[in-house]
Design an enzyme around this catalytic site. Structure first.
Site, PDB file in Angstrom:
ATOM      1  CE  LYS A  53      -3.830  -2.544   1.893  1.00  0.00           C
ATOM      2  NZ  LYS A  53      -4.428  -3.205   3.056  1.00  0.00           N
ATOM      3  CD  GLN A  97      -3.727  -4.901   6.073  1.00  0.00           C
ATOM      4  OE1 GLN A  97      -3.758  -3.852   5.423  1.00  0.00           O
ATOM      5  NE2 GLN A  97      -4.098  -6.053   5.557  1.00  0.00           N
ATOM      6  CG  ASP A 120     -10.247  -0.877   4.433  1.00  0.00           C
ATOM      7  OD1 ASP A 120      -9.914  -1.375   3.352  1.00  0.00           O
ATOM      8  OD2 ASP A 120      -9.645  -1.090   5.506  1.00  0.00           O
TER       9      ASP A 120
HETATM   10  N1  GUN Z   1      -7.152  -7.489   5.360  1.00  0.00           N
HETATM   11  C1  GUN Z   1      -7.439  -8.210   4.247  1.00  0.00           C
HETATM   12  N2  GUN Z   1      -8.082  -7.459   3.327  1.00  0.00           N
HETATM   13  C2  GUN Z   1      -8.198  -6.238   3.873  1.00  0.00           C
HETATM   14  C3  GUN Z   1      -8.750  -5.014   3.402  1.00  0.00           C
HETATM   15  O1  GUN Z   1      -9.294  -4.903   2.287  1.00  0.00           O
HETATM   16  N3  GUN Z   1      -8.662  -3.958   4.250  1.00  0.00           N
HETATM   17  C4  GUN Z   1      -8.100  -4.058   5.485  1.00  0.00           C
HETATM   18  N4  GUN Z   1      -8.081  -2.972   6.257  1.00  0.00           N
HETATM   19  N5  GUN Z   1      -7.576  -5.162   5.947  1.00  0.00           N
HETATM   20  C5  GUN Z   1      -7.616  -6.249   5.142  1.00  0.00           C
END
Ligand code: GUN
Length: 297
Positions: A53, A97, A120
């Site tokens: 990211k 996350q 998200d």
């Molecule tokens: N863990 C796995 N996929 C995601 C996601 O799309 N967003 C977040 N914040 N954590 C994740």
């Protein structure tokens, strides 16, 4: 044989567009979108995602703020960081996350994020807007990527039967809610099936479009797919490599070799949905920036 849907190429195209917009914003306003990513603990997969990211942000010219907290951090410490990020004018998007360490309740953290920075798309305000069809919201990144790929490969979605396998809050439920809406990126008839179904194939064989997010290899085999269907495989599973058992390889939830003989188009794993996810996160962060600065989308 099915057309292979090249998510990597679509993602690269979109990132280029985003980078162009960011360069123009920087020149005109001296400001760039900022994304804050919070990681609690040292889960190796999460560390990889967080790093990717950050790289995505660099690639399009965003400011990236990474906050690494130790795994024993308290819920209160995490909530106080989220409050700080909610108030920071340089931060347009906030992503915590997941999964979080077991002692921290995920919902209470998601609920604390400003819905206007929830890139998200997990906050109940954004989830609710998706359900009622209010497009002034953030779509969760993985289903959003699936929606973009589907739209590139299906001419008219109106009345097409889209069958979702899986009912997670991250993929299954949001993609179903997005694709049933009456708008030009959706307008499908939607069925959601999941592990409680005695025969998943009964549903998948009726799908003009399949979105498979079950979290298990071989959930969908060739004989479970309608001739000519478009197959979007969201799964990422590491399995022993049959060509060399000392190695592993990544596979999706769909048996690719069988499916590509029946489907008209299919996403590979890797290289299909995966590269789209972070790209849609970048798109959401740009949308948030525009929202915060009163710029029309
Ligand atoms: N863990 C796995 N996929 C995601 C996601 O799309 N967003 C977040 N914040 N954590 C994740």
């Amino acid at each position: 044989m099915a057309v292979i849907i090249d998510g990597k190429a679509v993602a690269a195209e979109l990132r280029e567009e985003i980078a162009g917009e960011v360069a123009a914003l920087k020149e005109k306003r001296g400001l760039v979108p900022g994304l804050a990513v919070v990681l609690v603990g040292q889960d190796p997969a999460s560390q990889v995602y967080v790093r990717m990211k950050g790289k995505g942000c660099d690639e399009v010219g965003f400011a990236s703020f990474q906050h690494m907290l130790p795994s024993e951090s308290s819920r209160e410490e995490l909530l106080s960081l989220v409050q700080k990020l909610n108030q920071s004018p340089e931060v347009n998007g906030i992503l915590v996350q997941l999964p979080l360490p077991k002692h921290i309740d995920e919902n209470s953290v998601i609920n604390a994020i400003d819905p206007g920075k929830d890139v998200d798309g997990f906050h109940p305000v954004n989830v609710g807007k998706i359900v009622i069809g209010d497009r002034d919201c953030f779509y969760p990144c993985t289903p959003y990527g699936c929606q973009v790929l589907i739209n590139r490969h299906v001419q008219s979605l109106k009345g097409k039967h889209l069958v979702v396998v899986g009912r997670s809050n991250i993929v299954g439920k949001p993609i179903a809610n997005m694709m049933v809406q009456k708008n030009d990126m959706a307008n499908c008839v939607v069925t959601v099936c999941h592990t409680a179904a005695p025969d998943i194939g009964y549903y998948t064989r009726q799908g003009d479009i399949l979105v498979v997010a079950a979290g298990r290899p071989d959930t969908v085999r060739g004989d479970m797919i309608k001739e000519g269907a478009v197959v979007i495989d969201v799964g990422v599973n590491r399995v022993p490599d049959p060509a060399d058992p000392s190695k592993t390889k990544l596979v999706g939830d769909v048996n690719f070799e069988e499916a590509e003989r029946v489907a008209s188009a299919i996403t590979p794993v890797p290289g299909g949905v995966g590269p789209m996810t972070i790209t849609m996160l970048l798109a959401n962060t740009l949308k948030a920036f525009k929202l915060h600065h009163g710029i029309k989308a």
